[in-house]
Design a protein around this motif. Structure first.
Motif, mmCIF file in Angstrom:
data_model
loop_
_atom_site.group_PDB
_atom_site.id
_atom_site.type_symbol
_atom_site.label_atom_id
_atom_site.label_comp_id
_atom_site.label_asym_id
_atom_site.label_seq_id
_atom_site.Cartn_x
_atom_site.Cartn_y
_atom_site.Cartn_z
ATOM 1 N N ARG A 199 -4.161 7.404 -6.774
ATOM 2 C CA ARG A 199 -4.020 6.452 -5.675
ATOM 3 C C ARG A 199 -3.716 7.237 -4.407
ATOM 4 O O ARG A 199 -2.574 7.663 -4.196
ATOM 5 N N PRO A 200 -4.714 7.452 -3.529
ATOM 6 C CA PRO A 200 -4.523 8.310 -2.343
ATOM 7 C C PRO A 200 -3.393 7.872 -1.420
ATOM 8 O O PRO A 200 -2.743 8.708 -0.812
ATOM 9 N N GLY A 201 -3.151 6.563 -1.291
ATOM 10 C CA GLY A 201 -2.132 6.109 -0.354
ATOM 11 C C GLY A 201 -0.722 6.125 -0.895
ATOM 12 O O GLY A 201 0.205 5.662 -0.227
ATOM 13 N N ARG A 202 -0.515 6.664 -2.077
ATOM 14 C CA ARG A 202 0.813 6.654 -2.700
ATOM 15 C C ARG A 202 1.798 7.471 -1.868
ATOM 16 O O ARG A 202 1.526 8.586 -1.442
ATOM 17 N N THR A 203 2.981 6.935 -1.651
ATOM 18 C CA THR A 203 4.031 7.649 -0.920
ATOM 19 C C THR A 203 4.914 8.418 -1.895
ATOM 20 O O THR A 203 4.847 8.217 -3.114
ATOM 21 N N ALA A 204 5.768 9.264 -1.347
ATOM 22 C CA ALA A 204 6.678 10.036 -2.192
ATOM 23 C C ALA A 204 7.630 9.116 -2.948
ATOM 24 O O ALA A 204 7.920 9.326 -4.129
ATOM 25 N N LEU A 205 8.110 8.083 -2.264
ATOM 26 C CA LEU A 205 9.016 7.134 -2.917
ATOM 27 C C LEU A 205 8.306 6.389 -4.040
ATOM 28 O O LEU A 205 8.857 6.214 -5.134
ATOM 29 N N GLU A 206 7.076 5.952 -3.779
ATOM 30 C CA GLU A 206 6.316 5.255 -4.818
ATOM 31 C C GLU A 206 6.036 6.172 -6.000
ATOM 32 O O GLU A 206 6.069 5.741 -7.158
#
Length: 206
Positions: A143-150
């Protein structure tokens, strides 16, 4: 009122309020800007006292007001521009780009950057290595838009490894304007090693 007429405090306040209450200054306005606008209005009232009765030598009040209102508008516009950049989802938080990469390449880049003392970039590349490793092992879906928190939240449900400390270090360095440090990078290395050694949790019985 002509530019040559003296400007009273009440007129200055009303003109400043009309300028600062335009929609452009209120679009997506964070709550703290309310206070800033109030402070600007008070500042204008303080520096524009009531002039003496109209007469010769008082024709510069209108020009002064125009200059001050323009300056206030520039300040507010600059703050709004900065805040929009901070709030723009496309400009922040995404850990991986939508291009094919490999975990091993991110690790190599991280080691090279750490050796050069570029710890902020090394931290980013090491966390990217962790994300790619989890995708390559099919523990997490790409998932390219994944953030560090996610990433930390999703990984914690699949592995017995807590990535939250690493996600916090990453966010503090890249979005909190804190410098990267050898200690921060060492934490990411330890988490990367733990992720590589960990096995996915067994599925719960239905």
């Amino acid at each position: 009122m002509s530019a040559a007429d003296p400007v009273t405090r009440e007129q200055a306040r009303e003109l400043a309020e009309r300028e600062l209450e335009k929609a452009v200054y209120h679009r997506d306005r964070p709550s703290f800007l309310d206070k800033m606008l109030d402070q600007i209005k008070e500042w204008l009232e303080d520096i524009l006292p009531d002039p003496p009765s109209p007469g010769p030598g008082h024709g510069g009040g209108g020009l002064t007001l125009v200059i001050l209102v323009v300056l206030a508008a520039v300040v507010v516009a600059a703050v709004l521009w900065w805040m929009r950049g901070r709030k723009n989802p496309s400009a922040k938080k995404a850990l991986l780009e939508d291009v094919p990469t490999r975990a091993v390449d991110h690790r190599s880049a991280a080691e090279r950057m750490a050796a050069e003392g570029r710890f902020a970039e090394a931290i980013r590349e090491r966390l990217r290595a962790i994300a790619r490793d989890l995708e390559e092992r099919a523990i997490l879906l790409p998932r390219p838009g994944r953030t560090a928190l996610e990433l930390a939240v999703e990984a914690s449900s699949a592995l017995p490894v807590d990535l939250m400390p690493g996600a916090r270090v990453f966010d503090e360095v890249w979005y909190g304007d804190r410098p990267g440090t050898p200690e921060g990078y060492a934490l990411l290395v330890a988490l990367d090693d733990a992720v590589r050694a960990a096995r996915p949790r067994p599925l719960e019985a239905v």
